[in-house]
Design a protein around this motif. Structure first.
Motif, short mmCIF file in Angstrom:
data_model
loop_
_atom_site.label_atom_id
_atom_site.label_comp_id
_atom_site.label_asym_id
_atom_site.label_seq_id
_atom_site.Cartn_x
_atom_site.Cartn_y
_atom_site.Cartn_z
N LEU A 1 39.70 14.48 37.07
CA LEU A 1 39.42 13.35 36.17
C LEU A 1 39.69 13.76 34.72
O LEU A 1 40.21 12.98 33.93
N ARG A 2 39.27 14.98 34.37
CA ARG A 2 39.48 15.45 32.99
C ARG A 2 40.96 15.68 32.71
O ARG A 2 41.42 15.47 31.60
N ASP B 1 43.79 14.22 34.16
CA ASP B 1 44.60 13.01 34.01
C ASP B 1 44.11 11.96 35.01
O ASP B 1 44.32 12.12 36.22
N VAL B 2 43.51 10.91 34.51
CA VAL B 2 42.96 9.90 35.42
C VAL B 2 44.05 9.21 36.24
O VAL B 2 43.77 8.62 37.29
N ARG B 3 45.30 9.31 35.79
CA ARG B 3 46.37 8.67 36.56
C ARG B 3 46.59 9.34 37.90
O ARG B 3 47.20 8.77 38.81
#
Lengths: 603, 92
Positions: free
Chosen positions: A457-458, A460-462
């Motif tokens: 998550l930290r 790259d949320v993509r």
């Protein structure tokens, strides 16, 4: 249907945790082996409740987990080799149409070699995979090599030479394991998941890794949400959901592309695709099977299990998959693995089939009312947003027809069970049922899904593609609400044990909730079909049971399947002729799910 | 305050909480497109989903108040066996 006036199963409850196992299983007059008592009757359910509390607390506090020993005082299990079908009785159909048990009988008798069997499935994968998209990876060369070895080796047991499909969140050494996610798109594990290692040690052959919902959410899609696997009962129409998230595992078995498959379930991911594709799907009790080497989703709710042709196949798979694993504390200190395969052999008195053990089936309110408990999970990728009035009306009419068919199938199913000797009783919902099983308490799982993926998550949320929403929401639930939810979960468990299972041995279910939430076993099995959309789609029944009640579930469904043929019905063979314009194009033309679907329909 | 009387939060209040929490956790949504329903995920959809979640879930959980003496939190599980020793000896 009768009211509940006496304890389930009559007055036959055995002393909990006591008793001496016979040296050899007794047999009925026709030679059918009996099992003295299913494990659900031998356990003190309080211990399970206490254990669940410990497990939850360990997760909440990050502390070391030392489970109480549920096995203490239980008789050792007595197991016998499974009785396989007589090969002479099963040669009228093609190998890909047979159950795993039937195939095992032929392989044992050397009337079919693992090499021939692998080739049968690879040919069918070659023919249909472009349409069905059941697999992420097909390990054809390795499967052929393993089959040659198995063909030359002495018979090891019912999994010897059996080609299996594994959901793509099971670690497979040296084989890509993607979980249909960008996060794992290049991940090649250096060890096998414990469940797969057990199956492989039993002689099974890896045929391939199956399509799934990204990170085990929703129906099978690409990481960015484009539908992949179709429901083989309606291969021409990608809007008919194959069920999620073990979509490819179900499709592979339903279409005869593999002998059997594995799945995982956190919120219906085994029972839902099994139900939609005419299979027998078994989600065991929390801890029966190790989760070591499986991509996590929710620590307190993930369950490995199987999607099978029938109860006997499910028993063969579970027999291999179950057991303690030092790498997974959830599996330690539990009752020993009983004889599932014997439990799943139908019992006959003369020519009549009967239930292996006296069994009371509990029916909850609304089960036999049209439109209630009819799934409710929606059709992944079949949004009603933007539809015109006429189309909405048509879909409402379809839903009514389907609901009517469901009620008729459920009534017929219960009637069949009564003819097998079951008692069917109406039971009320326990106190606070609606509150404790509501989506708010179901959402308590989300922080557990977020935590192991914080690094991603930290970064790259993509990387989460279409599945991002629940991971973000898990970050937002404050700790007091999380703990309140876990407390409520244990309260729900006690209500289920006392309020439901004081009156019955198995209970009908229409949704995976709340049994997924509280770790109790579920089995889904085909009970009919409906044609509301102009083609046949399977209808399913679902039973839940006490902790470690898998024998009970398998025995009940095996008896039902001995007198019905719904589990024998297979999807139609698709017309692949060049001029057939009804076949769906590859993604992205198969439609897609969006972030709202993933959040609403869960896993 | 009675959990059922928690006031409705505005979008701005919820967005402030969401953005603050994400920043605290080091999670950056700015890499997503602002408003693009054809993308796998966009900021508008993620924030809308988060607001729905926050409006529906925390308050509903807190509104259910088990008896803390008889249904202890699972952080203290040893008490569970006492709390449920007798049938019906638990309370919500």
């Amino acid at each position: 249907m009768r009211g509940s006036g006496r304890p389930p199963g009559g007055n036959r409850r055995v002393a909990k945790g006591r008793g001496t196992a016979p040296a050899r299983p007794p047999e009925t007059s026709d030679g059918t082996p009996t099992v003295p008592a299913p494990q659900d009757l031998q356990l003190d359910r309080r211990f399970f409740l206490q254990r669940m509390g410990l497990l939850t607390a360990a997760v909440a506090t990050g502390s070391a987990f030392v489970p109480p020993d549920l096995a203490a005082g239980l008789p050792p299990p007595v197991r016998r080799p499974p009785r396989l079908p007589d090969p002479r009785s099963v040669q009228a159909v093609q190998p890909w149409q047979m159950t795993l048990a039937e195939l095992a009988g032929l392989v044992k008798a050397r009337q079919l070699s693992p090499t021939e069997l692998v080739d049968v499935y690879l040919d069918r994968i070659d023919r249909y995979e472009g349409l069905l998209m059941a697999f992420n990876t097909v390990t054809a060369d390795a499967a052929r090599a393993a089959a040659r070895t198995a063909t030359d080796a002495p018979w090891e047991g019912p999994l010897h030479g059996m080609p299996l499909a594994l959901k793509d969140n099971y670690y497979t050494q040296g084989v890509l394991t993607t979980a249909n996610s960008y996060i794992y798109e290049k991940f090649v594990p250096d060890f096998d998941a414990t469940c797969w290692a057990h199956l492989r040690d039993g002689g099974a052959i890896l045929l391939g890794k199956t399509q799934m919902g990204p990170l085990a959410t929703t129906r099978a899609t690409t990481p960015d949400g484009h539908n992949t696997t179709v429901n083989p009962w309606a291969a021409h129409d990608p809007s008919v959901s194959p069920g999620g998230s073990s979509s490819g595992s179900a499709c592979a078995v339903a279409m005869g592309l593999a002998a059997c498959s594995t799945g995982t379930q956190t919120g219906g991911s085994i029972t839902d695709p099994s139900s939609r594709q005419g299979l027998t799907g078994l989600k065991p009790t929390m801890g029966r099977c190790s989760l070591h080497g499986i991509v996590p989703l929710t620590y307190t709710r993930d369950h490995p299990g199987t999607l099978a042709r029938d109860a006997r196949d499910a028993a063969i798979m579970l027999q291999a998959m179950a057991g303690p694993d030092p790498s997974d504390p959830r599996t330690l200190g539990l009752p020993p693995v009983p004889d599932f395969t014997t439990a799943a052999e139908p019992v006959r008195t003369g020519s009549a089939v009967k239930l292996r053990w006296p069994t009371t089936i509990g029916v909850l309110p609304g089960y036999l009312e049209a439109g209630r408990g009819s799934g409710g999970r929606g059709e992944y990728g079949r949004s009603s947003r933007g539809l015109g009035q006429r189309e909405r009306a048509r879909r409402r009419q379809e839903a009514q027809v389907r609901a009517g068919s469901e009620v008729a199938a459920r009534k017929a199913m219960l009637s069949t069970f009564e003819s097998l000797g079951a008692r069917v009783v109406e039971i009320p919902f326990p106190d606070d049922w609606e509150t404790l099983t509501a989506s708010a308490f179901n959402n308590v799982r989300l922080p557990e899904r977020t935590e192991p993926f914080m690094d991603a998550l930290r970064k790259d949320v993509r990387l989460f593609g279409v599945s991002l929403s629940p991971w973000i929401n898990g970050l937002l639930l404050p700790a007091p609400e999380y703990l309140r939810g876990q407390r409520a979960k244990l309260l729900l468990l006690s209500r289920v044990l006392d309020g439901i299972f004081s009156q019955c041995d198995v209970v009908v279910q229409t949704e995976p909730y709340p049994f997924d939430m509280i770790g109790l076993p579920l089995i889904a099995f085909p009970i009919g079909s409906e044609a509301s959309r102009g083609f046949d789609l399977p209808l399913a029944g679902m039973f839940g049971a006490l902790p470690f009640g898998e024998e009970r579930l398998l025995a009940a469904v095996a008896a039902y399947q001995a007198v019905t043929d719904w589990h024998h019905r297979r999807p139609p063979e698709p017309d692949l002729s060049a001029g057939n314009r009804t076949l769906p194009s590859p993604p992205p033309a198969r439609g897609r799910v969006d972030i709202h679907h993933v959040m609403e329909h869960g896993e | 305050m009675d959990a059922s009387r928690i006031p409705e939060l505005t979008d701005d209040e919820l967005d402030a909480y969401i953005h603050g929490r994400l920043k605290m956790a080091g999670v950056d949504l700015s890499v997503l497109p602002e408003d693009d329903s054809s993308a796998p995920a966009d900021r508008k959809g993620i924030l809308a989903g988060a607001r729905r979640f926050l409006r529906s879930t925390p308050a509903a959980i807190l509104a259910f108040e088990p008896d803390v003496q008889r249904v202890p939190p699972t952080l203290y599980p040893a008490a569970r066996s006492v709390a449920v020793r007798k049938e019906g000896n638990h309370a919500g």
